[in-house]
Scaffold this active site. Structure first.
Site, PDB file in Angstrom:
ATOM      1  N   ASP A   1       1.024  -1.380  -0.171  1.00  0.00           N
ATOM      2  CA  ASP A   1       0.206   0.179   0.396  1.00  0.00           C
ATOM      3  C   ASP A   1       0.937   1.167   0.313  1.00  0.00           C
ATOM      4  O   ASP A   1       2.675   1.180   0.749  1.00  0.00           O
ATOM      5  CB  ASP A   1      -0.949   0.012   1.254  1.00  0.00           C
ATOM      6  CG  ASP A   1      -1.880   0.492   1.007  1.00  0.00           C
ATOM      7  OD1 ASP A   1      -2.742   1.640   0.200  1.00  0.00           O
ATOM      8  OD2 ASP A   1      -2.978   0.827   2.406  1.00  0.00           O
TER       9      ASP A   1
ATOM     10  N   SER B   1      -7.937  -5.861  -5.628  1.00  0.00           N
ATOM     11  CA  SER B   1      -8.690  -6.587  -4.975  1.00  0.00           C
ATOM     12  C   SER B   1      -9.928  -6.273  -5.690  1.00  0.00           C
ATOM     13  O   SER B   1      -9.350  -5.393  -6.780  1.00  0.00           O
ATOM     14  CB  SER B   1      -8.177  -5.693  -3.498  1.00  0.00           C
ATOM     15  OG  SER B   1      -9.554  -4.435  -4.305  1.00  0.00           O
TER      16      SER B   1
ATOM     17  N   ASN C   1     -10.875  -2.837  -6.572  1.00  0.00           N
ATOM     18  CA  ASN C   1      -9.900  -1.621  -7.215  1.00  0.00           C
ATOM     19  C   ASN C   1     -10.599  -1.716  -8.195  1.00  0.00           C
ATOM     20  O   ASN C   1     -10.219  -0.840  -9.021  1.00  0.00           O
ATOM     21  CB  ASN C   1      -8.361  -2.335  -7.281  1.00  0.00           C
ATOM     22  CG  ASN C   1      -7.576  -2.266  -6.053  1.00  0.00           C
ATOM     23  OD1 ASN C   1      -6.794  -3.362  -5.757  1.00  0.00           O
ATOM     24  ND2 ASN C   1      -7.808  -1.514  -5.594  1.00  0.00           N
TER      25      ASN C   1
ATOM     26  N   TRP D   1       2.625   7.868  -2.678  1.00  0.00           N
ATOM     27  CA  TRP D   1       4.419   8.328  -2.769  1.00  0.00           C
ATOM     28  C   TRP D   1       4.268   8.808  -4.247  1.00  0.00           C
ATOM     29  O   TRP D   1       5.382   9.673  -4.087  1.00  0.00           O
ATOM     30  CB  TRP D   1       5.028   6.399  -3.078  1.00  0.00           C
ATOM     31  CG  TRP D   1       6.453   6.892  -3.465  1.00  0.00           C
ATOM     32  CD1 TRP D   1       7.511   5.904  -2.531  1.00  0.00           C
ATOM     33  CD2 TRP D   1       6.797   7.047  -5.133  1.00  0.00           C
ATOM     34  NE1 TRP D   1       9.071   6.013  -3.731  1.00  0.00           N
ATOM     35  CE2 TRP D   1       8.634   6.475  -4.985  1.00  0.00           C
ATOM     36  CE3 TRP D   1       6.374   7.116  -6.534  1.00  0.00           C
ATOM     37  CZ2 TRP D   1       8.772   6.564  -5.704  1.00  0.00           C
ATOM     38  CZ3 TRP D   1       7.261   7.161  -7.305  1.00  0.00           C
ATOM     39  CH2 TRP D   1       8.807   7.179  -6.812  1.00  0.00           C
TER      40      TRP D   1
ATOM     41  N   LEU E   1      -6.946  -4.788   7.492  1.00  0.00           N
ATOM     42  CA  LEU E   1      -7.187  -6.589   7.009  1.00  0.00           C
ATOM     43  C   LEU E   1      -7.111  -5.761   5.066  1.00  0.00           C
ATOM     44  O   LEU E   1      -6.956  -6.832   4.874  1.00  0.00           O
ATOM     45  CB  LEU E   1      -7.175  -7.530   7.852  1.00  0.00           C
ATOM     46  CG  LEU E   1      -6.231  -8.053   8.649  1.00  0.00           C
ATOM     47  CD1 LEU E   1      -7.416  -8.831   9.215  1.00  0.00           C
ATOM     48  CD2 LEU E   1      -4.720  -8.297   8.611  1.00  0.00           C
TER      49      LEU E   1
ATOM     50  N   HIS F   1       2.528   3.065  -9.005  1.00  0.00           N
ATOM     51  CA  HIS F   1       2.601   1.190  -8.777  1.00  0.00           C
ATOM     52  C   HIS F   1       3.850   1.551 -10.189  1.00  0.00           C
ATOM     53  O   HIS F   1       4.336  -0.696  -9.673  1.00  0.00           O
ATOM     54  CB  HIS F   1       1.584   1.254  -9.967  1.00  0.00           C
ATOM     55  CG  HIS F   1       0.196   1.779  -9.193  1.00  0.00           C
ATOM     56  ND1 HIS F   1      -0.013   1.096  -7.950  1.00  0.00           N
ATOM     57  CD2 HIS F   1      -0.867   2.020  -9.803  1.00  0.00           C
ATOM     58  CE1 HIS F   1      -1.073   1.837  -8.070  1.00  0.00           C
ATOM     59  NE2 HIS F   1      -2.609   2.547  -9.178  1.00  0.00           N
TER      60      HIS F   1
HETATM   61  C1  FPP Z   1      -1.574  -0.210  -3.289  1.00  0.00           C
HETATM   62  O1  FPP Z   1      -1.011   1.277  -3.637  1.00  0.00           O
HETATM   63  C2  FPP Z   1      -0.876  -0.744  -4.004  1.00  0.00           C
HETATM   64  C3  FPP Z   1      -1.758  -1.128  -5.476  1.00  0.00           C
HETATM   65  C4  FPP Z   1      -3.056  -1.466  -5.168  1.00  0.00           C
HETATM   66  C5  FPP Z   1      -0.993  -2.244  -6.468  1.00  0.00           C
HETATM   67  C6  FPP Z   1      -0.080  -3.265  -5.672  1.00  0.00           C
HETATM   68  C7  FPP Z   1       0.741  -2.844  -7.438  1.00  0.00           C
HETATM   69  C8  FPP Z   1       1.889  -2.870  -7.435  1.00  0.00           C
HETATM   70  C9  FPP Z   1       2.978  -2.806  -6.471  1.00  0.00           C
HETATM   71  C10 FPP Z   1       2.952  -3.092  -8.781  1.00  0.00           C
HETATM   72  C11 FPP Z   1       2.218  -3.852  -9.448  1.00  0.00           C
HETATM   73  C12 FPP Z   1       2.767  -5.390  -9.042  1.00  0.00           C
HETATM   74  C13 FPP Z   1       2.617  -6.451  -9.814  1.00  0.00           C
HETATM   75  C14 FPP Z   1       2.929  -7.611  -8.784  1.00  0.00           C
HETATM   76  C15 FPP Z   1       3.608  -6.627 -10.548  1.00  0.00           C
HETATM   77  P1  FPP Z   1      -2.517   2.576  -3.600  1.00  0.00           P
HETATM   78  O2  FPP Z   1      -2.878   3.226  -4.685  1.00  0.00           O
HETATM   79  O3  FPP Z   1      -3.829   2.089  -2.847  1.00  0.00           O
HETATM   80  O4  FPP Z   1      -1.560   3.828  -3.004  1.00  0.00           O
HETATM   81  P2  FPP Z   1      -3.065   5.104  -2.156  1.00  0.00           P
HETATM   82  O5  FPP Z   1      -2.944   4.320  -0.795  1.00  0.00           O
HETATM   83  O6  FPP Z   1      -1.063   6.086  -1.563  1.00  0.00           O
HETATM   84  O7  FPP Z   1      -3.333   5.835  -2.858  1.00  0.00           O
END
Ligand code: FPP
Length: 274
Positions: free
Chosen positions: A35, A80, A83, A40, A212, A52
């Site tokens: 997360d 998820s 998402n 970031w 969670l 990402h």
């Molecule tokens: C949460 O950050 C992250 C995600 C929903 C996506 C995770 C994906 C990656 C790390 C890259 C690709 C993964 C793989 C396995 C290749 P957020 O966007 O919810 O962050 P925020 O809460 O700060 O908005």
């Protein structure tokens, strides 16, 4: 401190932390809620997708370090079910593209580290080209015998439980009817997407949130929870090892009582009282 104890490939910082660990008490399965990608990016005045993209390097570092130190299983919450509905279509599309690119690029790294790829989540709802790439990567790594890397894609713990109960009911229906419905902890666990895995000992969540978020709700019943303020794109193998060091300081009880005669980590069972 003998350098011979440090697994090959760790950098200096990782080696330093590793030497503080007890290699006999490594978690057998680590689940990670990645997360903070959006935050970031926001802090750098970049679009969310830049977060990402940066998160892929964190996946690589974390997965390689876990394999190098001998963690048998890592599960990453990549996407998820929620998402899909709650993010702009352009961001969802970007995440799918990033996943496809990751799978193509990383197979050699996974192979080099003897890592086998698996997935959990409702795969049939993912776009066909993503599913094809997923299947290709799974087959390409199927022969590997080391760590199992499971990606949670289009995953929801509640949907997983719904699917498990439905398959129990279906199995009973085709096997003599409702009288043959067997619902107990083992039959439920055998019908979860994670039937190939032991329950996680440790769950890590980055970026400081204390939730969670519908991740492995059944399987995390006794897991140690480690929340770090580090945002996912800043997370590296050394942070994983720090989380393991913290895990090893905890006293695991599984609903049992602490046995004062056995020191840290020792447990006496109390027949299911919590
Ligand atoms: C949460 O950050 C992250 C995600 C929903 C996506 C995770 C994906 C990656 C790390 C890259 C690709 C993964 C793989 C396995 C290749 P957020 O966007 O919810 O962050 P925020 O809460 O700060 O908005």
């Amino acid at each position: 401190m003998s350098q011979a104890k440090v697994p090959a490939g760790l950098d200096r910082k990782e080696a330093e932390i590793y030497l503080r660990l007890d290699p006999e008490r490594l978690p057998q399965h680590i689940a990670i809620i990645m997360d903070g990608n959006g935050r970031w990016a926001h802090r750098r005045h970049l679009p969310r997708i830049a977060g990402h993209r940066a998160g892929v390097a964190s996946v690589r570092s974390t997965v390689e370090t876990a394999a190098r130190v001998g963690i048998p299983a890592v599960t990453l919450y990549a996407f998820s079910e929620e998402n899909w509905k709650k993010r702009p279509a352009t961001e969802v599309g970007f995440l799918m593209t990033l996943l496809c690119r990751y799978l193509k690029q990383e197979v050699p790294t996974l192979d080099r580290n003897n890592i086998r790829l698996e997935y959990i989540g409702r795969q049939h709802e993912l776009p066909p080209q993503v599913r094809e790439r997923m299947q290709w990567a799974r087959e390409a790594t199927a022969k590997n015998t080391g760590m199992v890397l499971t990606l949670a894609l289009n995953y929801s713990a509640r949907s997983e439980l719904v699917d498990a109960f439905n398959s129990l009911v279906k199995a009973a229906a085709s096997n003599g009817g409702i009288d043959h419905l067997l619902v107990d902890e083992d039959s439920i666990a055998r019908n979860l997407y994670t039937r190939h895995l032991p329950d996680p000992d440790l769950v890590i969540r980055t970026s400081g949130e204390m939730r969670l978020s519908n991740f492995l709700l059944w399987q995390l019943a006794y897991a140690e929870i480690y929340v770090t303020p580090t945002l996912w794109p800043d997370f590296r193998g050394q942070h994983l090892l720090e989380a393991i060091a913290e895990y090893q300081k905890r006293e695991r009880r599984y609903g049992g009582l602490v046995n004062p005669h056995h020191g840290n980590g020792a447990v006496t069972h109390n027949n299911g009282k919590h």
